[in-house]
Design a protein around this motif. Structure first.
Motif, PDB file in Angstrom:
ATOM      1  N   TYR A   1       0.857  -1.204   0.000  1.00 55.84           N
ATOM      2  CA  TYR A   1       0.000   0.000   0.000  1.00 55.84           C
ATOM      3  C   TYR A   1       0.882   1.239   0.000  1.00 55.84           C
ATOM      4  O   TYR A   1       1.810   1.345   0.809  1.00 55.84           O
TER       5      TYR A   1
ATOM      6  N   TYR B   1      -4.565   4.642   1.691  1.00 54.78           N
ATOM      7  CA  TYR B   1      -5.901   4.838   1.101  1.00 54.78           C
ATOM      8  C   TYR B   1      -6.184   3.620   0.229  1.00 54.78           C
ATOM      9  O   TYR B   1      -5.398   3.315  -0.682  1.00 54.78           O
ATOM     10  N   PHE B   2      -7.273   2.933   0.503  1.00 54.53           N
ATOM     11  CA  PHE B   2      -7.503   1.684  -0.232  1.00 54.53           C
ATOM     12  C   PHE B   2      -8.989   1.432  -0.448  1.00 54.53           C
ATOM     13  O   PHE B   2      -9.838   1.987   0.238  1.00 54.53           O
ATOM     14  N   ASN B   3      -9.260   0.589  -1.433  1.00 57.82           N
ATOM     15  CA  ASN B   3     -10.643   0.168  -1.594  1.00 57.82           C
ATOM     16  C   ASN B   3     -10.804  -1.289  -1.198  1.00 57.82           C
ATOM     17  O   ASN B   3      -9.880  -2.085  -1.312  1.00 57.82           O
TER      18      ASN B   3
ATOM     19  N   LEU C   1     -11.892  -4.863  -1.672  1.00 50.34           N
ATOM     20  CA  LEU C   1     -12.289  -5.863  -2.656  1.00 50.34           C
ATOM     21  C   LEU C   1     -13.035  -6.931  -1.864  1.00 50.34           C
ATOM     22  O   LEU C   1     -12.402  -7.660  -1.093  1.00 50.34           O
TER      23      LEU C   1
ATOM     24  N   LEU D   1      -7.285  -9.604   2.143  1.00 49.95           N
ATOM     25  CA  LEU D   1      -6.783  -8.647   3.145  1.00 49.95           C
ATOM     26  C   LEU D   1      -7.598  -7.367   3.256  1.00 49.95           C
ATOM     27  O   LEU D   1      -7.879  -6.906   4.370  1.00 49.95           O
TER      28      LEU D   1
ATOM     29  N   TRP E   1      -2.268  -3.760  -9.738  1.00 46.73           N
ATOM     30  CA  TRP E   1      -2.535  -5.201  -9.841  1.00 46.73           C
ATOM     31  C   TRP E   1      -2.283  -5.670 -11.244  1.00 46.73           C
ATOM     32  O   TRP E   1      -1.964  -4.854 -12.105  1.00 46.73           O
TER      33      TRP E   1
HETATM   34  C1  LIG Z   1       3.126  -1.372  -5.498  1.00 43.74           C
HETATM   35  C2  LIG Z   1       1.663  -1.518  -5.102  1.00 43.74           C
HETATM   36  C3  LIG Z   1       1.073  -0.534  -4.326  1.00 43.74           C
HETATM   37  C4  LIG Z   1      -0.286  -0.657  -3.995  1.00 43.74           C
HETATM   38  N1  LIG Z   1      -0.872   0.352  -3.284  1.00 43.74           N
HETATM   39  C5  LIG Z   1      -2.214   0.307  -3.081  1.00 43.74           C
HETATM   40  C6  LIG Z   1      -2.875   1.405  -2.449  1.00 43.74           C
HETATM   41  O1  LIG Z   1      -2.251   2.389  -2.021  1.00 43.74           O
HETATM   42  N2  LIG Z   1      -4.232   1.327  -2.324  1.00 43.74           N
HETATM   43  C7  LIG Z   1      -4.940   0.235  -2.790  1.00 43.74           C
HETATM   44  O2  LIG Z   1      -6.189   0.252  -2.701  1.00 43.74           O
HETATM   45  N3  LIG Z   1      -4.341  -0.812  -3.349  1.00 43.74           N
HETATM   46  C8  LIG Z   1      -2.997  -0.806  -3.490  1.00 43.74           C
HETATM   47  N4  LIG Z   1      -2.382  -1.882  -4.056  1.00 43.74           N
HETATM   48  C9  LIG Z   1      -3.171  -3.124  -4.240  1.00 43.74           C
HETATM   49  C10 LIG Z   1      -3.181  -3.858  -2.871  1.00 43.74           C
HETATM   50  O3  LIG Z   1      -1.879  -4.334  -2.573  1.00 43.74           O
HETATM   51  C11 LIG Z   1      -4.124  -5.078  -2.814  1.00 43.74           C
HETATM   52  O4  LIG Z   1      -3.960  -5.891  -3.947  1.00 43.74           O
HETATM   53  C12 LIG Z   1      -5.599  -4.689  -2.704  1.00 43.74           C
HETATM   54  O5  LIG Z   1      -5.822  -3.890  -1.542  1.00 43.74           O
HETATM   55  C13 LIG Z   1      -6.506  -5.915  -2.580  1.00 43.74           C
HETATM   56  O6  LIG Z   1      -6.031  -6.755  -1.543  1.00 43.74           O
HETATM   57  P1  LIG Z   1      -6.794  -8.086  -1.180  1.00 43.74           P
HETATM   58  O7  LIG Z   1      -5.877  -8.959  -0.387  1.00 43.74           O
HETATM   59  O8  LIG Z   1      -8.116  -7.782  -0.545  1.00 43.74           O
HETATM   60  O9  LIG Z   1      -7.086  -8.789  -2.592  1.00 43.74           O
HETATM   61  P2  LIG Z   1      -6.003  -9.251  -3.682  1.00 43.74           P
HETATM   62  O10 LIG Z   1      -5.965 -10.752  -3.669  1.00 43.74           O
HETATM   63  O11 LIG Z   1      -4.695  -8.572  -3.491  1.00 43.74           O
HETATM   64  O12 LIG Z   1      -6.646  -8.687  -5.002  1.00 43.74           O
HETATM   65  C14 LIG Z   1      -7.790  -9.297  -5.586  1.00 43.74           C
HETATM   66  C15 LIG Z   1      -7.983  -8.727  -6.979  1.00 43.74           C
HETATM   67  O13 LIG Z   1      -8.500  -7.393  -6.872  1.00 43.74           O
HETATM   68  C16 LIG Z   1      -7.991  -6.557  -7.905  1.00 43.74           C
HETATM   69  N5  LIG Z   1      -7.381  -5.362  -7.266  1.00 43.74           N
HETATM   70  C17 LIG Z   1      -6.255  -5.293  -6.514  1.00 43.74           C
HETATM   71  N6  LIG Z   1      -6.052  -4.034  -6.035  1.00 43.74           N
HETATM   72  C18 LIG Z   1      -7.077  -3.299  -6.502  1.00 43.74           C
HETATM   73  C19 LIG Z   1      -7.431  -1.939  -6.348  1.00 43.74           C
HETATM   74  N7  LIG Z   1      -6.674  -1.055  -5.598  1.00 43.74           N
HETATM   75  N8  LIG Z   1      -8.566  -1.511  -6.966  1.00 43.74           N
HETATM   76  C20 LIG Z   1      -9.339  -2.355  -7.706  1.00 43.74           C
HETATM   77  N9  LIG Z   1      -9.044  -3.667  -7.902  1.00 43.74           N
HETATM   78  C21 LIG Z   1      -7.925  -4.132  -7.294  1.00 43.74           C
HETATM   79  C22 LIG Z   1      -7.049  -7.404  -8.713  1.00 43.74           C
HETATM   80  O14 LIG Z   1      -7.735  -7.899  -9.853  1.00 43.74           O
HETATM   81  C23 LIG Z   1      -6.710  -8.523  -7.785  1.00 43.74           C
HETATM   82  O15 LIG Z   1      -6.336  -9.694  -8.491  1.00 43.74           O
HETATM   83  C24 LIG Z   1      -1.034  -1.789  -4.403  1.00 43.74           C
HETATM   84  C25 LIG Z   1      -0.407  -2.793  -5.159  1.00 43.74           C
HETATM   85  C26 LIG Z   1       0.918  -2.648  -5.524  1.00 43.74           C
HETATM   86  C27 LIG Z   1       1.549  -3.731  -6.374  1.00 43.74           C
END
Ligand SMILES: Cc1cc2nc3c(=O)[nH]c(=O)nc-3n(C[C@H](O)[C@H](O)[C@H](O)COP(=O)(O)OP(=O)(O)OC[C@H]3O[C@@H](n4cnc5c(N)ncnc54)[C@H](O)[C@@H]3O)c2cc1C
Length: 251
Positions: A56, A70-72, A74, A79, A251
């Motif tokens: 993040y 700041y995140f959305n 999913l 996580l 992503w």
């Molecule tokens: C370098 C880097 C920096 C990041 N910084 C941020 C950040 O500041 N804020 C943030 O919201 N996320 C950020 N992300 C994405 C974040 O790490 C996670 O992937 C996301 O929060 C979803 O996590 P999860 O474990 O719930 O699902 P995950 O298993 O990680 O993701 C499930 C699926 O959701 C989709 N997805 C992933 N991230 C997003 C998103 N942000 N918006 C819409 N669809 C998405 C993809 O298709 C992914 O395969 C970043 C990713 C990278 C590589």
């Protein structure tokens, strides 16, 4: 082996049903504006690794504590729903080192810095633009934020403060793709570059001679914008081969 440090949730803001900001006190963790942390919570029982972590971007500038992300959410993600459910005082873990090259020390100077973000990809720009570096390296800065609905245009106060601190040198271009609103641009970033609407809106050039662009967020926006910039003769910037744009995909 990953080395985690324990931080504490210092605050939480819910912007919309799915958009959250989490403030995390973790004074031991230092970073350069534009970098990302790895946030983690204990992994579910039976997992190979003890912690479940994701990257993040820092939203706060390095000189401002606590850290902010700041995140959305999913809904099916392992996580992000758990992070959104944390309340102030709860523990959250961070990798001891920040990472990433999406930062001012890695970017060459030019007349105009274009910060192009979708959704939560605005985070690293809010950190970078609250440091002195971009204002020393560039004459003008444009922040472009593309979202689906107007309610997703978060951090209006921070953006207004950046504009007030750098009056005459900063332009903000909000995009909304699924509503019509005359006060914002409609559609997608790459289309508005291609047809000249974005430059007309800001009055600033986006060319290889004048600009450096930083792209962050949705991989479709990053890919399509990259293609439009290449058509303008702009090249991806690399340490050994200076170019005109830098990118970070989420992503
Ligand atoms: C370098 C880097 C920096 C990041 N910084 C941020 C950040 O500041 N804020 C943030 O919201 N996320 C950020 N992300 C994405 C974040 O790490 C996670 O992937 C996301 O929060 C979803 O996590 P999860 O474990 O719930 O699902 P995950 O298993 O990680 O993701 C499930 C699926 O959701 C989709 N997805 C992933 N991230 C997003 C998103 N942000 N918006 C819409 N669809 C998405 C993809 O298709 C992914 O395969 C970043 C990713 C990278 C590589």
């Amino acid at each position: 082996m990953s080395h985690w440090i324990e931080g504490k949730v210092a605050g939480k803001r819910q912007w919309t049903e799915r958009l959250f900001s989490l403030q995390v006190a973790a004074p031991a963790l230092t970073f350069v504006a534009g970098q990302f942390a790895r946030l983690a919570l204990p992994a579910p029982p039976g997992s190979k690794e003890p912690m479940l972590g994701r990257p993040y971007s820092f939203v706060n500038p390095p000189q401002l504590a606590p850290h902010e992300f700041y995140f959305n959410v999913l809904p099916e993600g392992p996580l992000s729903p758990r992070l959104a459910a944390l309340e102030p005082g709860a523990p959250v873990w961070l990798l001891e080192r920040a990472n990433g090259f999406f930062s001012m020390p890695e970017v060459p100077s030019a007349a105009v810095l274009w910060c192009l973000a979708t959704g939560t990809g605005i985070g690293p720009f809010l950190s970078i633009l609250r440091t002195a570096d971009p204002w020393e390296k560039f004459e003008r800065v444009v922040l472009v934020h593309a979202v689906r609905y107007a309610q997703d245009l978060s951090y209006g106060e921070v953006i207004a403060d950046i504009g007030a601190a750098h009056a005459g040198r900063f332009a903000f271009a909000p995009f909304v793709s699924r509503e019509t609103d005359r006060s914002v641009l409609s559609g997608r970033i790459p289309d508005a570059i291609r047809d000249g609407r974005l430059e007309a809106w800001t009055g600033l050039p986006l060319t290889a001679d004048n600009a450096h662009a930083m792209l962050c967020g949705n991989p479709d926006m990053v890919r399509d914008t990259q293609a439009v910039l290449e058509l303008r003769g702009m090249k991806r910037h690399r340490r050994r081969e200076p170019g005109n744009y830098t990118l970070e995909t989420y992503w």
